[in-house]
Design an enzyme around this catalytic site. Structure first.
Site, short mmCIF file in Angstrom:
data_model
loop_
_atom_site.label_atom_id
_atom_site.label_comp_id
_atom_site.label_asym_id
_atom_site.label_seq_id
_atom_site.Cartn_x
_atom_site.Cartn_y
_atom_site.Cartn_z
N ASP A 56 0.84 -1.21 0.00
CA ASP A 56 0.00 0.00 0.00
C ASP A 56 0.87 1.25 0.00
O ASP A 56 0.56 2.26 -0.64
CB ASP A 56 -0.92 -0.01 1.23
CG ASP A 56 -2.26 0.67 0.96
OD1 ASP A 56 -2.27 1.71 0.27
OD2 ASP A 56 -3.29 0.17 1.43
N HIS B 61 -8.21 3.16 6.02
CA HIS B 61 -7.40 4.29 5.57
C HIS B 61 -7.74 5.50 6.44
O HIS B 61 -8.85 5.61 6.97
CB HIS B 61 -7.65 4.59 4.09
CG HIS B 61 -6.84 3.71 3.18
ND1 HIS B 61 -5.61 4.08 2.70
CD2 HIS B 61 -7.09 2.47 2.72
CE1 HIS B 61 -5.13 3.10 1.95
NE2 HIS B 61 -6.01 2.10 1.94
#
Length: 337
Positions: free
Chosen positions: A16, A198
């Site tokens: 990520d 997130h």
């Protein structure tokens, strides 16, 4: 520190976090990070292009280094930690999954949009055939009602997933929404439930704790918040919080702090923080990996990147539609003129 674990942490900074540095990881960087994470006791370390195996392309962003070289380097130094890869059907192929398995990868994480679990059947089946631990991901989970999320998760379970994650890919969910979704998944699945958050609305930690309270046993973190958008749940902070709660992760708190400070911080091109664009990602419900694409398109057409992100949110654009970002920016520039 104890080596016993009440839940399993997967560190995603080497996948990520690739978004945050425009996929420019080197073999030396990945080896140094993976070795340090292994020594800290992190059970799983995800390594691949930000968009998974096969992601290096003009559409998603070209990698500095072939990802198989990065994977091989990570496997060689990670000790007892297991290396995982992300595969997005339509980007990553079974051929690449086989190649990764030959290099020593132990886990395949197969991700689809929250309403498209059916496209994961072949990849999950092949991963099981290769002897890999298999995880199904439902990305952009805020875009589907709870019953649809459960339906799609059950499909992934039926295809052989050992665990199913809900991904808050936009950082758009609120804690009560995470609780509702994880609770429904726990009640409907026989396999473990996972959560990947997130931090675009500064809620990654709160949402992760909400997921854990509802029984999620698999959790993703990104050390120093190195991930797309404003990053993910910050691993070293999460370990400290969980220790306060009496939840065992098997990760050495001092060592993971040292990795963050001494190994990861020098890699960061800019500090991971909630900038105005990151905030708009969560506010508009836009895929976190769209950030750099939107900023580049806005600069090209001399418009505000926030306007691009808001419009992408209105159009409910999802991962795999990166090519639309330039089109949207061009349209907005034309309207302005």
């Amino acid at each position: 520190m104890t080596t016993e674990r009440d839940l399993l942490i997967t560190e995603v900074a080497l996948r990520d976090g690739s978004h945050a540095i425009a996929h420019q990881y080197t073999v030396e960087q990945v080896a140094k990070v993976a070795k340090a994470l292994g020594e800290a006791g992190v059970p799983y370390i995800e390594v691949s292009h930000g968009d998974g195996l096969g992601g290096s392309s003009l559409q998603y962003g070209l990698s500095h280094t072939n990802e198989m070289e990065l994977i091989e380097a990570a496997v060689s130094v990670s000790g007892d930690s297991k290396i995982a890869v992300l595969v997005l059907p339509g980007i990553g192929t079974v051929h690449e999954l086989k190649e990764a398995a030959k290099l020593g990868v132990k886990m395949a994480r197969i991700g689809t949009h929250v309403t498209e679990a059916d496209v994961a059947a072949q990849h999950l089946s092949k991963a099981k055939e290769l002897g890999l631990e298999t995880v199904g991901f439902l990305m952009m989970s805020h875009m589907a009602p709870v019953d649809k999320l459960v339906e799609q998760a059950k499909l992934m379970e039926s295809y052989g997933a050992d665990a199913v994650y809900m991904f808050d890919s936009a950082g758009a969910l609120l804690p009560h929404q995470v609780k509702e979704r994880v609770r429904a998944l726990r009640q409907s699945l026989q396999v473990d439930v996972g959560f990947h958050g997130h931090n675009n609305l500064s809620l990654a930690m709160a949402n992760t704790l909400a997921a854990i309270e509802e029984g999620a046993k698999r959790i993703d973190g990104s050390i120093r918040c190195l991930g797309a958008g404003a990053g993910n749940t910050q691993t070293e902070v999460l370990i400290a919080v969980l220790e306060h709660m009496g939840i065992r992760t098997g990760i050495d708190l001092y060592k993971i702090m040292d990795v963050a400070e001494e190994v990861i911080a020098p890699i960061l091109q800019v500090p991971q923080e909630i900038t105005r664009d990151n905030l708009v990602l969560g506010y508009a419900g836009v895929y976190s990996s769209f950030l750099l694409h939107a900023q580049r398109a806005a600069k090209r057409f001399n418009i505000d990147s926030r306007d691009v992100l808001i419009e992408l949110g209105k159009r409910k654009v999802v991962g795999g539609q990166e090519d639309m970002i330039v089109d949207v920016a061009a349209e907005l520039a034309k309207q302005r003129n």
